[in-house]
Design a protein around this motif. Sequence first.
Motif, PDB file in Angstrom:
ATOM      1  N   ALA A 119      12.171   2.321  -6.370  1.00  0.00           N
ATOM      2  CA  ALA A 119      11.068   3.116  -6.820  1.00  0.00           C
ATOM      3  C   ALA A 119       9.783   2.733  -6.253  1.00  0.00           C
ATOM      4  O   ALA A 119       8.775   3.477  -5.518  1.00  0.00           O
ATOM      5  CB  ALA A 119      10.900   3.495  -8.196  1.00  0.00           C
ATOM      6  N   SER A 120       9.546   1.266  -6.071  1.00  0.00           N
ATOM      7  CA  SER A 120       8.307   0.700  -5.724  1.00  0.00           C
ATOM      8  C   SER A 120       8.202   1.038  -4.129  1.00  0.00           C
ATOM      9  O   SER A 120       7.235   1.260  -3.370  1.00  0.00           O
ATOM     10  CB  SER A 120       8.298  -0.718  -6.005  1.00  0.00           C
ATOM     11  N   ASP A 135       9.924   3.268  -2.381  1.00  0.00           N
ATOM     12  CA  ASP A 135       9.688   4.746  -1.972  1.00  0.00           C
ATOM     13  C   ASP A 135       8.050   5.108  -1.984  1.00  0.00           C
ATOM     14  O   ASP A 135       7.648   5.938  -1.303  1.00  0.00           O
ATOM     15  CB  ASP A 135      10.500   5.517  -2.994  1.00  0.00           C
ATOM     16  N   THR A 136       7.361   4.424  -3.124  1.00  0.00           N
ATOM     17  CA  THR A 136       6.079   4.633  -3.384  1.00  0.00           C
ATOM     18  C   THR A 136       5.036   4.344  -2.124  1.00  0.00           C
ATOM     19  O   THR A 136       4.317   4.893  -1.719  1.00  0.00           O
ATOM     20  CB  THR A 136       5.438   4.123  -4.839  1.00  0.00           C
ATOM     21  N   THR A 176       5.981   6.334   0.864  1.00  0.00           N
ATOM     22  CA  THR A 176       4.977   7.438   0.771  1.00  0.00           C
ATOM     23  C   THR A 176       3.724   7.485   1.113  1.00  0.00           C
ATOM     24  O   THR A 176       2.800   8.056   1.856  1.00  0.00           O
ATOM     25  CB  THR A 176       5.265   8.067  -0.738  1.00  0.00           C
ATOM     26  N   SER A 177       2.892   6.256   0.628  1.00  0.00           N
ATOM     27  CA  SER A 177       1.776   6.081   0.710  1.00  0.00           C
ATOM     28  C   SER A 177       1.246   5.894   2.389  1.00  0.00           C
ATOM     29  O   SER A 177       0.476   6.232   2.879  1.00  0.00           O
ATOM     30  CB  SER A 177       1.352   4.702   0.085  1.00  0.00           C
ATOM     31  N   ALA A 225      -2.455   5.169  -1.657  1.00  0.00           N
ATOM     32  CA  ALA A 225      -1.284   5.338  -2.841  1.00  0.00           C
ATOM     33  C   ALA A 225      -1.674   6.527  -3.616  1.00  0.00           C
ATOM     34  O   ALA A 225      -3.147   6.831  -3.990  1.00  0.00           O
ATOM     35  CB  ALA A 225      -1.447   4.046  -3.700  1.00  0.00           C
ATOM     36  N   PRO A 260      -2.271   7.189 -10.064  1.00  0.00           N
ATOM     37  CA  PRO A 260      -1.697   7.128 -11.181  1.00  0.00           C
ATOM     38  C   PRO A 260      -2.270   7.977 -12.490  1.00  0.00           C
ATOM     39  O   PRO A 260      -1.775   8.299 -13.388  1.00  0.00           O
ATOM     40  CB  PRO A 260      -1.143   5.857 -11.648  1.00  0.00           C
TER      41      PRO A 260
END
Length: 78
Positions: free
Chosen positions: A32-33, A35-36, A39-40, A47, A50
Motif C-alpha cells: 500500500a505504501s 502504491d501511494t 501514485t504521488s 502526496a 489524508p
Amino acid sequence: MRAAHEHLLIVEAVADGNETLAAQATAVHLHASLDTILTSLADGGRAPDPFPVAAPHGTTTSPRAQAPAPAPTLGAAR
C-alpha cells in the motif's frame, strides 16, 4: 489513517506472537505504501492529503494549510 491501522495490525500480530499475520500485514502495508508513493510520483510528486476538507469555493485543502501563523515568542520585538 490507513497506514495507522496497518501499523496497529502489525503490532497486535507481533504482540500475539502471530508471525504469519505479522508478515502478511507487513507485506500489505509495504504494498500500500509503494502504491501511494507511485501514485504521488505520477501526480507530480504531491502526496494525497489524508485530511482533505472543503474550502470556501468548493475546492479541497488541508487543515495544515489553514493553520494560523505561529504566536510570537516571548521577548520578541513588536
